[in-house]
Motif scaffolding. Structure first.
Motif, PDB file in Angstrom:
ATOM      1  N   ASN A   1       2.480  -7.488   4.815  1.00 11.25           N
ATOM      2  CA  ASN A   1       1.500  -7.820   5.848  1.00 11.25           C
ATOM      3  C   ASN A   1       0.643  -6.625   6.211  1.00 11.25           C
ATOM      4  OD1 ASN A   1       0.225  -9.430   7.781  1.00 11.25           O
ATOM      5  ND2 ASN A   1       1.548  -8.666   9.400  1.00 11.25           N
ATOM      6  N   HIS A   2       1.155  -5.436   6.008  1.00 12.71           N
ATOM      7  CA  HIS A   2       0.409  -4.228   6.377  1.00 12.71           C
ATOM      8  C   HIS A   2       0.012  -3.436   5.143  1.00 12.71           C
ATOM      9  CE1 HIS A   2       1.442  -5.322  10.376  1.00 12.71           C
ATOM     10  NE2 HIS A   2       2.720  -5.059  10.228  1.00 12.71           N
TER      11      HIS A   2
ATOM     12  N   THR B   1      -8.484  -1.232  10.605  1.00 12.80           N
ATOM     13  CA  THR B   1      -7.411  -2.210  10.438  1.00 12.80           C
ATOM     14  C   THR B   1      -6.573  -2.277  11.713  1.00 12.80           C
ATOM     15  OG1 THR B   1      -5.843  -0.606   9.545  1.00 12.80           O
ATOM     16  CG2 THR B   1      -7.322  -1.697   7.978  1.00 12.80           C
TER      17      THR B   1
ATOM     18  N   PRO C   1      -3.249  -2.044  12.045  1.00 13.27           N
ATOM     19  CA  PRO C   1      -2.296  -0.926  12.164  1.00 13.27           C
ATOM     20  C   PRO C   1      -2.963   0.359  12.620  1.00 13.27           C
ATOM     21  CG  PRO C   1      -1.858  -2.169  10.170  1.00 13.27           C
ATOM     22  CD  PRO C   1      -3.145  -2.706  10.728  1.00 13.27           C
TER      23      PRO C   1
ATOM     24  N   GLY D   1      -7.268 -10.778  13.514  1.00 13.72           N
ATOM     25  CA  GLY D   1      -7.128 -10.396  12.117  1.00 13.72           C
ATOM     26  C   GLY D   1      -8.105  -9.296  11.761  1.00 13.72           C
TER      27      GLY D   1
ATOM     28  N   ASN E   1      -4.519  -8.293   7.522  1.00 19.70           N
ATOM     29  CA  ASN E   1      -3.498  -8.301   8.569  1.00 19.70           C
ATOM     30  C   ASN E   1      -3.863  -9.317   9.642  1.00 19.70           C
ATOM     31  OD1 ASN E   1      -1.927  -5.916   7.607  1.00 19.70           O
ATOM     32  ND2 ASN E   1      -3.856  -4.858   8.052  1.00 19.70           N
TER      33      ASN E   1
ATOM     34  N   VAL F   1       0.288  -3.972  15.909  1.00 19.63           N
ATOM     35  CA  VAL F   1       1.195  -4.570  14.932  1.00 19.63           C
ATOM     36  C   VAL F   1       2.129  -5.505  15.689  1.00 19.63           C
ATOM     37  CG1 VAL F   1       1.063  -2.708  13.247  1.00 19.63           C
ATOM     38  CG2 VAL F   1       2.717  -2.561  15.108  1.00 19.63           C
ATOM     39  N   GLN F   2       2.604  -6.541  14.998  1.00 22.42           N
ATOM     40  CA  GLN F   2       3.296  -7.634  15.683  1.00 22.42           C
ATOM     41  C   GLN F   2       4.520  -7.180  16.479  1.00 22.42           C
ATOM     42  OE1 GLN F   2       1.991 -11.141  15.434  1.00 22.42           O
ATOM     43  NE2 GLN F   2       2.966 -10.687  17.372  1.00 22.42           N
TER      44      GLN F   2
ATOM     45  N   VAL G   1      -2.207 -10.904  13.424  1.00 27.58           N
ATOM     46  CA  VAL G   1      -1.152 -10.906  14.439  1.00 27.58           C
ATOM     47  C   VAL G   1      -1.490 -11.975  15.478  1.00 27.58           C
ATOM     48  CG1 VAL G   1      -0.610  -8.456  14.161  1.00 27.58           C
ATOM     49  CG2 VAL G   1      -2.295  -9.159  15.883  1.00 27.58           C
TER      50      VAL G   1
ATOM     51  N   SER H   1      -2.072  -1.534   2.406  1.00 25.22           N
ATOM     52  CA  SER H   1      -3.167  -0.611   2.714  1.00 25.22           C
ATOM     53  C   SER H   1      -4.379  -0.873   1.822  1.00 25.22           C
ATOM     54  CB  SER H   1      -2.695   0.841   2.551  1.00 25.22           C
ATOM     55  OG  SER H   1      -2.182   1.030   1.254  1.00 25.22           O
TER      56      SER H   1
ATOM     57  N   ARG I   1      -3.951 -16.794   7.919  1.00 26.83           N
ATOM     58  CA  ARG I   1      -3.865 -16.125   6.613  1.00 26.83           C
ATOM     59  C   ARG I   1      -4.359 -17.047   5.497  1.00 26.83           C
ATOM     60  NH1 ARG I   1       1.839 -13.708   8.035  1.00 26.83           N
ATOM     61  NH2 ARG I   1       1.235 -11.698   8.924  1.00 26.83           N
TER      62      ARG I   1
END
Length: 651
Positions: free
Chosen positions: A24-25, A354, A356, A249, A254, A361-362, A256, A27, A298
């Motif tokens: 999910n993360h 992004t 992150p 998103g 990504n 982050v979730q 969340v 790069s 997604r």
């Protein structure tokens, strides 16, 4: 190579995520390009909300405004503002895509934020922004198009494994098709506009003999509101809760969720009060709902902010309704419980950052406390929520710990026009639990004083004091089944009544009967005349004979040096008389009028010509003149044409 394939294929990404959630993360390299300026293609509260986010990020904010909004406060909150849609109807001015793009191009603007309403769900607008070389702060045009089409959104939900309410496979346009669906699937059903939302074009039908009439009315309303009368029919869920999940998103894939909101307190399918998180929603149901919302996002390769809406019945079953591919009015309650600024996040994602990188982050997102939002509108709840217009004469807001105000038209002197939405200010309370958040909201709303236009505050207070609401036991029937919400105590409005009385007395004189039958003495004030001895000095015996010259004439005719010399050569004491100024300012400025002062001016100018100076006006005189003109205008505006003419002749 794998990362590139995952990025391009949402289906492949979803399969890989089942095997390894850490992907999910991943790069994926995303180009970062800072935004220097943002134009908000909107007005009112949401425009101000975005401007504030831009200001905190050091980004220049740009407003557009219609001719009717030229005095609106959102113009003043932006660094720059430009007139749009001159000559067009008020709403159409904000829908003028070519002119909005031209303003951006002519003024070097980097990005456009659509807000909500107007062009926010128009894929052609998002595409036009991108085609012009600008950045659209929102989802991609393809996602906006797909999610704005209820049929395409349902198909995407089915493909992503999200449960949906049984409904037509596509838009229908005839009453025969509607009747056929109702016969096949049974009642009740709900008719919904296929190309719009916000409660317009919606009808719930429970009897077969009402199908044709309600279909025609809903279709006509949708055609008027959205330009297309096509309808979508769904099986109607009895006593549902309206739950929506906030998503965020980025361009790297990504996504969340920021937990859920309860928007069940609705009137005519339009939200009135929103809460976050949803009270008494089982954790298991919430987790399933948020997981499926993320899965759907997604699946369609969603980026930026958006919302997935569900209906949840009493047994915990929930069904997908739609995706709002934009920021929503009620995003504030999510911001309060998560501490995440959604608008700033939207801008950062549009720049290429992004989630992150933003620290979103979730596993770090945790709801804290409870938040409520009330929409204070200029509607009269005692008259079936009829919109009210006019000038706000008095505005005092409720504030304090745990209270947030998002407004744009809420200030004394603001003109509430009939052309746009009646939202005045959004009031958001945040506290540790539902009851304390309700107490804060109740207190804040009671502190409000809005005069000049009606508001829905009395209705909101009734909602906040209802025991069902305080317990969090609400569904979409809450307002319809609680008629006591419409029992209002009339406001006393003592201060405004006193001001109105003073205005009447100041302009029209005392209205109360005299304590005695004897009428006041009919006397005329004495006006001193120029003495005969003085006039005898003039061979013409002219009452208008010029008075002797004083220091003023010396200054005007011979200049400053001669004036200064005359002052130095004067042997006596030089005096300044302040009688005229004091007369103007005495006893609420009504004792002596300019009319009276003019009558005694000849005597003063002949008798006191050797005074050093006379003070005729003071600062309070100007204040009095302004106050009196406002009072006269107020009285004129409240009177009929006959009385108005008399008052105008008098003054």
């Amino acid at each position: 190579m794998i990362v590139r394939l995952v990025r391009k294929s949402p289906l492949l990404r979803s399969k890989i995520l089942k095997i390894s959630p850490k992907w999910n993360h991943f790069s994926t390299k995303v180009e970062y390009k800072p935004i220097r300026s943002v134009l908000v293609a909107n007005r009112g509260e949401i425009a101000v909300r975005v401007f504030r986010a831009c200001n905190e990020l050091g980004i220049k904010s740009v407003a557009i405004y219609s001719k009717e909004d030229r005095a609106h406060i959102h113009r003043l909150k932006a660094d720059e503002s430009y007139l749009v849609g001159e000559g067009l109807p008020p709403v159409q001015a904000y829908l003028n895509i070519p002119e909005i793009i031209k303003i951006c191009k002519d003024n070097g603007i980097d990005a456009v934020h659509p807000g909500y309403g107007f062009l926010s769900e128009r894929s052609d607008f998002a595409q036009a922004v991108i085609d012009a070389g600008l950045r659209f702060i929102g989802p991609s045009p393809e996602v906006v198009r797909k999610m704005g089409d209820k049929v395409a959104a349902r198909e995407a939900a089915i493909a992503a494994g999200v449960p949906i309410v049984p409904g037509t496979d596509g838009p229908i346009t005839t009453k025969e098709e509607a009747k056929e669906f109702c016969v096949k699937h049974g009642l009740p059903v709900i008719f919904k506009a296929a190309y719009g939302g916000g409660g317009r074009g919606m009808r719930v039908v429970r009897n077969m003999d009402e199908v044709e009439e309600n279909f025609q009315r809903a279709s006509s309303e949708a055609l008027s509101a959205f330009g297309n009368g096509a309808m979508f029919i769904e099986k109607f869920i009895e006593r549902p809760r309206h739950i929506e999940v906030q998503l965020l998103g980025d361009k790297a894939g990504n996504v969340v969720h920021l937990y859920e909101r309860d928007c069940s307190v609705q009137r005519r399918h339009q939200k009135v009060v929103e809460m976050a998180p949803a009270p008494h929603l089982p954790v298991k149901v919430r987790d399933q709902m948020t997981d499926l919302a993320v899965k759907l996002a997604r699946h369609v390769d969603y980026e930026n902010a958006g919302t997935v809406e569900f209906l949840c019945d009493e047994k915990g079953n929930f069904y997908f309704i739609e995706v709002n591919a934009r920021l929503q009015v009620e995003h504030t309650v999510t911001e309060e419980i998560t501490g995440i600024d959604l608008v700033q996040s939207q801008i950062r994602v549009a720049e290429g950052m992004t989630l992150p990188e933003l620290g979103i982050v979730q596993d770090k997102i945790k709801p804290l406390g409870f938040a409520i939002q009330c929409r204070v509108t200029t509607e009269d709840p005692a008259k079936n929520f009829q919109p009210d217009t006019g000038r706000i004469e008095v505005f005092r807001s409720g504030e304090g710990m745990g209270i947030r105000l998002d407004g744009a038209s809420a200030f004394a002197g603001a003109i509430i026009s009939p052309y746009y939405d009646s939202l005045l200010v959004k009031v958001i309370s945040h506290s540790k639990d539902l009851q304390s958040a309700c107490a804060k909201m109740n207190r804040a709303l009671r502190e409000f004083r809005v005069r000049g236009v009606k508001t829905n505050i009395p209705f909101l207070l009734n909602v906040l004091e209802n025991q069902k609401f305080l317990n969090g036991s609400v569904d979409t029937y809450f307002i319809d089944e609680n008629p006591q919400l419409f029992n209002f105590q009339p406001t006393k409005n003592r201060a405004q009544k006193l001001l109105n009385y003073l205005a009447q007395v100041l302009v029209n004189g005392p209205q109360t009967p005299l304590a005695t039958p004897l009428k006041p003495a009919d006397t005329k004030p004495h006006v001193p005349e120029v003495s005969l001895e003085y006039l005898a000095k003039s061979p013409e015996q002219d009452p208008n004979v010029q008075p002797p010259k004083g220091f003023r004439q010396i200054y005007k005719e011979q200049g400053p040096e001669a004036f200064a010399k005359a002052v130095r050569n004067h042997k006596g004491l030089l005096l300044m008389d302040t009688t005229f100024r004091d007369a103007h300012q005495s006893l609420l400025a009504t004792r002596v009028r300019t009319h009276d002062l003019l009558k005694i001016s000849p005597f003063v100018t002949h008798t006191f010509s050797q005074l050093y100076s006379m003070e005729n006006w003071g600062g309070a005189t100007f204040d009095v003149a302004l106050r009196m003109s406002i009072l006269k205008y107020y009285q004129l505006s409240k009177m009929g044409s006959g009385k108005k003419t008399i008052l105008q002749e008098r003054y």
